[in-house]
Design a protein around this motif. Structure first.
Motif, PDB file in Angstrom:
ATOM      1  N   LYS A   1       0.837  -1.207   0.000  1.00  0.00           N
ATOM      2  CA  LYS A   1       0.000   0.000   0.000  1.00  0.00           C
ATOM      3  C   LYS A   1       0.882   1.271   0.000  1.00  0.00           C
ATOM      4  CE  LYS A   1      -2.388   3.376   1.153  1.00  0.00           C
ATOM      5  NZ  LYS A   1      -2.162   3.673   2.566  1.00  0.00           N
ATOM      6  N   LYS A   2       1.947   1.216   0.774  1.00  0.00           N
ATOM      7  CA  LYS A   2       2.846   2.372   0.858  1.00  0.00           C
ATOM      8  C   LYS A   2       3.538   2.601  -0.496  1.00  0.00           C
ATOM      9  CE  LYS A   2       6.583   4.231   3.689  1.00  0.00           C
ATOM     10  NZ  LYS A   2       7.629   3.927   4.683  1.00  0.00           N
ATOM     11  N   ALA A   3       3.945   1.511  -1.123  1.00  0.00           N
ATOM     12  CA  ALA A   3       4.602   1.615  -2.434  1.00  0.00           C
ATOM     13  C   ALA A   3       3.633   2.223  -3.458  1.00  0.00           C
ATOM     14  CB  ALA A   3       5.080   0.243  -2.893  1.00  0.00           C
ATOM     15  N   ILE A   4       2.379   1.794  -3.414  1.00  0.00           N
ATOM     16  CA  ILE A   4       1.379   2.350  -4.334  1.00  0.00           C
ATOM     17  C   ILE A   4       1.214   3.838  -4.074  1.00  0.00           C
ATOM     18  CG2 ILE A   4      -1.094   2.349  -4.935  1.00  0.00           C
ATOM     19  CD1 ILE A   4      -1.084  -0.677  -4.693  1.00  0.00           C
ATOM     20  N   ARG A   5       1.186   4.239  -2.794  1.00  0.00           N
ATOM     21  CA  ARG A   5       1.027   5.664  -2.491  1.00  0.00           C
ATOM     22  C   ARG A   5       2.178   6.472  -3.091  1.00  0.00           C
ATOM     23  NH1 ARG A   5       1.802   6.772   3.075  1.00  0.00           N
ATOM     24  NH2 ARG A   5       3.794   7.585   2.374  1.00  0.00           N
ATOM     25  N   GLN A   6       3.395   5.925  -2.959  1.00  0.00           N
ATOM     26  CA  GLN A   6       4.552   6.662  -3.502  1.00  0.00           C
ATOM     27  C   GLN A   6       4.470   6.762  -5.025  1.00  0.00           C
ATOM     28  OE1 GLN A   6       7.514   4.322  -1.515  1.00  0.00           O
ATOM     29  NE2 GLN A   6       7.699   5.754   0.201  1.00  0.00           N
ATOM     30  N   GLN A   7       4.034   5.679  -5.662  1.00  0.00           N
ATOM     31  CA  GLN A   7       3.877   5.729  -7.124  1.00  0.00           C
ATOM     32  C   GLN A   7       2.810   6.747  -7.519  1.00  0.00           C
ATOM     33  OE1 GLN A   7       3.641   1.284  -7.603  1.00  0.00           O
ATOM     34  NE2 GLN A   7       4.463   1.794  -9.630  1.00  0.00           N
ATOM     35  N   VAL A   8       1.708   6.756  -6.756  1.00  0.00           N
ATOM     36  CA  VAL A   8       0.635   7.699  -7.049  1.00  0.00           C
ATOM     37  C   VAL A   8       1.132   9.133  -6.896  1.00  0.00           C
ATOM     38  CG1 VAL A   8      -1.541   8.615  -6.099  1.00  0.00           C
ATOM     39  CG2 VAL A   8      -1.349   6.186  -6.657  1.00  0.00           C
ATOM     40  N   GLU A   9       1.931   9.387  -5.865  1.00  0.00           N
ATOM     41  CA  GLU A   9       2.474  10.739  -5.684  1.00  0.00           C
ATOM     42  C   GLU A   9       3.289  11.164  -6.909  1.00  0.00           C
ATOM     43  OE1 GLU A   9       2.750  10.605  -0.769  1.00  0.00           O
ATOM     44  OE2 GLU A   9       4.586  10.434  -1.956  1.00  0.00           O
ATOM     45  N   GLN A  10       4.109  10.246  -7.402  1.00  0.00           N
ATOM     46  CA  GLN A  10       4.911  10.553  -8.598  1.00  0.00           C
ATOM     47  C   GLN A  10       4.028  10.791  -9.818  1.00  0.00           C
ATOM     48  OE1 GLN A  10       7.764   7.424  -9.138  1.00  0.00           O
ATOM     49  NE2 GLN A  10       8.970   8.001  -7.329  1.00  0.00           N
ATOM     50  N   LEU A  11       3.039   9.923  -9.976  1.00  0.00           N
ATOM     51  CA  LEU A  11       2.146  10.053 -11.136  1.00  0.00           C
ATOM     52  C   LEU A  11       1.409  11.383 -11.115  1.00  0.00           C
ATOM     53  CD1 LEU A  11       0.868   6.384 -11.177  1.00  0.00           C
ATOM     54  CD2 LEU A  11       1.868   7.563 -13.150  1.00  0.00           C
ATOM     55  N   ILE A  12       1.005  11.802  -9.922  1.00  0.00           N
ATOM     56  CA  ILE A  12       0.288  13.081  -9.824  1.00  0.00           C
ATOM     57  C   ILE A  12       1.234  14.236 -10.128  1.00  0.00           C
ATOM     58  CG2 ILE A  12      -0.906  14.658  -8.258  1.00  0.00           C
ATOM     59  CD1 ILE A  12      -2.143  12.218  -6.884  1.00  0.00           C
ATOM     60  N   GLU A  13       2.465  14.141  -9.647  1.00  0.00           N
ATOM     61  CA  GLU A  13       3.429  15.203  -9.962  1.00  0.00           C
ATOM     62  C   GLU A  13       3.627  15.318 -11.471  1.00  0.00           C
ATOM     63  OE1 GLU A  13       6.702  16.361  -6.953  1.00  0.00           O
ATOM     64  OE2 GLU A  13       6.551  14.183  -6.793  1.00  0.00           O
ATOM     65  N   GLN A  14       3.652  14.147 -12.155  1.00  0.00           N
ATOM     66  CA  GLN A  14       3.853  14.155 -13.610  1.00  0.00           C
ATOM     67  C   GLN A  14       2.596  14.564 -14.364  1.00  0.00           C
ATOM     68  OE1 GLN A  14       5.126  10.109 -14.143  1.00  0.00           O
ATOM     69  NE2 GLN A  14       7.005  10.444 -12.959  1.00  0.00           N
ATOM     70  N   HIS A  15       1.427  14.152 -13.842  1.00  0.00           N
ATOM     71  CA  HIS A  15       0.156  14.420 -14.542  1.00  0.00           C
ATOM     72  C   HIS A  15      -0.856  15.020 -13.573  1.00  0.00           C
ATOM     73  CE1 HIS A  15       1.778  11.674 -17.599  1.00  0.00           C
ATOM     74  NE2 HIS A  15       1.990  10.816 -16.631  1.00  0.00           N
ATOM     75  N   PRO A  16      -0.639  16.277 -13.159  1.00  0.00           N
ATOM     76  CA  PRO A  16      -1.559  16.852 -12.164  1.00  0.00           C
ATOM     77  C   PRO A  16      -3.006  16.902 -12.654  1.00  0.00           C
ATOM     78  CG  PRO A  16       0.072  18.475 -12.906  1.00  0.00           C
ATOM     79  CD  PRO A  16       0.490  17.161 -13.458  1.00  0.00           C
TER      80      PRO A  16
END
Lengths: 225, 225
Positions: A159-174
């Motif tokens: 779950k934590k790994a998914i959160r970190q990936q989501v944070e990156q994805l949002i930074e790339q595609h706000p």
């Protein structure tokens, strides 16, 4: 008297297994609805929750009747109270299936995105924990229950790994923030299912071994969200 | 026998009130830690959770002893089972205080942001619900409990409004995504506290009026996250 009581306890054990099966099906449908972008299946999950709720209420009533009629003590009393608690946990897991189904409905109305993480694999792990926690009650198997508690850490890490990936994805595609927050919520709800499985397993360990493990484990492994 | 039993039930009622007070203090500290960016206070909350856990375990043991010794039936049995369930809810609310405290610690390490929404106001609403739900048990007041259930909708709406604001903020400042996700998690945990207060209130309504309201209300008001 004791024969009758034990027959009743067996019956309650069977009822709890049925409830667990229903709840697992609801979760399976909810995850499938997310993965297949299927709002009809999501509706089915939402409608199906009434059955789970009714089941929980009936099972609680049956437990109270057995308590009043047979006035069990010692291990039998503890078993009945454990069934009551697990009944409650399973009903709340049913609510989490509805939460996931609602995310599925919302996601199906958004432009599709390619998911870079394995939600289905996370669900398999959580499903296994949930099954094993309920089976450990039915079989009175504290070792199996202990194994469930240990596996909670892996789900938390995922779950934590998914959160970190989501944070990156949002930074790339706000502009996709809404989509990714929905996906994150699905993984968080799955993680909460694993927490309930852990609660169930901790109650089983206490029932079988008579000492309380539940809080140190929960303290260590608690959801970080 | 009945006098002794009722003395025991009064004692359990008092113990549950004390636990509720401890849990409320934990939440208050956790929210203050978020608002004041105070990692030491967050540590205190995390350390204080062991006391809550211990309290829950002891109260459950006391309930089981009273069950075994006095073998209550009818309303007394139902009351005891309700205490057991609420005890469980309060312990989980304590876990949510720890979740919030952990967010406070993480937020205190990030650059400060100006919050455009009223977390403290949300907490006041949730605190009121939690107090009133436990008081409604102590006073056997189903009307007060019903009022708690009704107020859950306002908290859900507030949580939803915060989520929408956070989505906009992230779209505008994608580099702050981590900060805003932490803030969102605080509001989500508060909303889960309100859900527990609602569960408690629904159990009280059933205890007092003898019919089950809990599921329709929970179905209607459930957290959307």
């Amino acid at each position: 008297m004791s024969v009758h009581l034990h027959r009743e306890l067996d019956r309650l054990r069977g009822r709890l297994l049925s409830l667990a099966g229903e709840v697992e099906q609801q979760l399976q449908k909810a995850i499938t609805a997310v993965l297949n972008r299927d709002p009809q299946l999501a509706d089915e999950v939402e409608a199906g929750d009434r059955k789970i709720d009714q089941f929980e209420v009936e099972l609680e009533e049956e437990c109270l009747k057995v308590l009043a009629l047979y006035q069990p003590v010692a291990a039998d009393l503890r078993f009945l109270i454990t069934v009551l608690k697990i009944n409650n946990d399973l009903e709340r897991v049913g609510d989490l299936a509805v939460n996931i189904a609602r995310k599925a409905r919302t996601l199906s109305q958004m432009p599709p995105v390619r998911m870079p993480f394995d939600l289905d694999g996370m669900w398999r792990k959580v499903q296994e924990m949930l099954r094993q926690s309920v089976d450990s009650l039915v079989n009175g198997d504290a070792d199996a229950a202990e194994d469930v508690c240990k596996r909670d850490e892996a789900v938390n890490a995922q779950k934590k790994a998914i959160r970190q990936q989501v944070e990156q994805l949002i930074e790339q595609h706000p502009d996709q923030v809404k989509t990714w927050l929905q996906v994150l919520a699905v993984s968080r709800n799955l993680e909460r299912v694993a927490d309930h499985a852990t609660n169930i397993a901790e109650d089983v360990i206490y029932l079988v071994r008579g000492h309380i493990v539940r809080h140190p484990a929960r303290f260590r492994d608690r959801d970080q969200d």
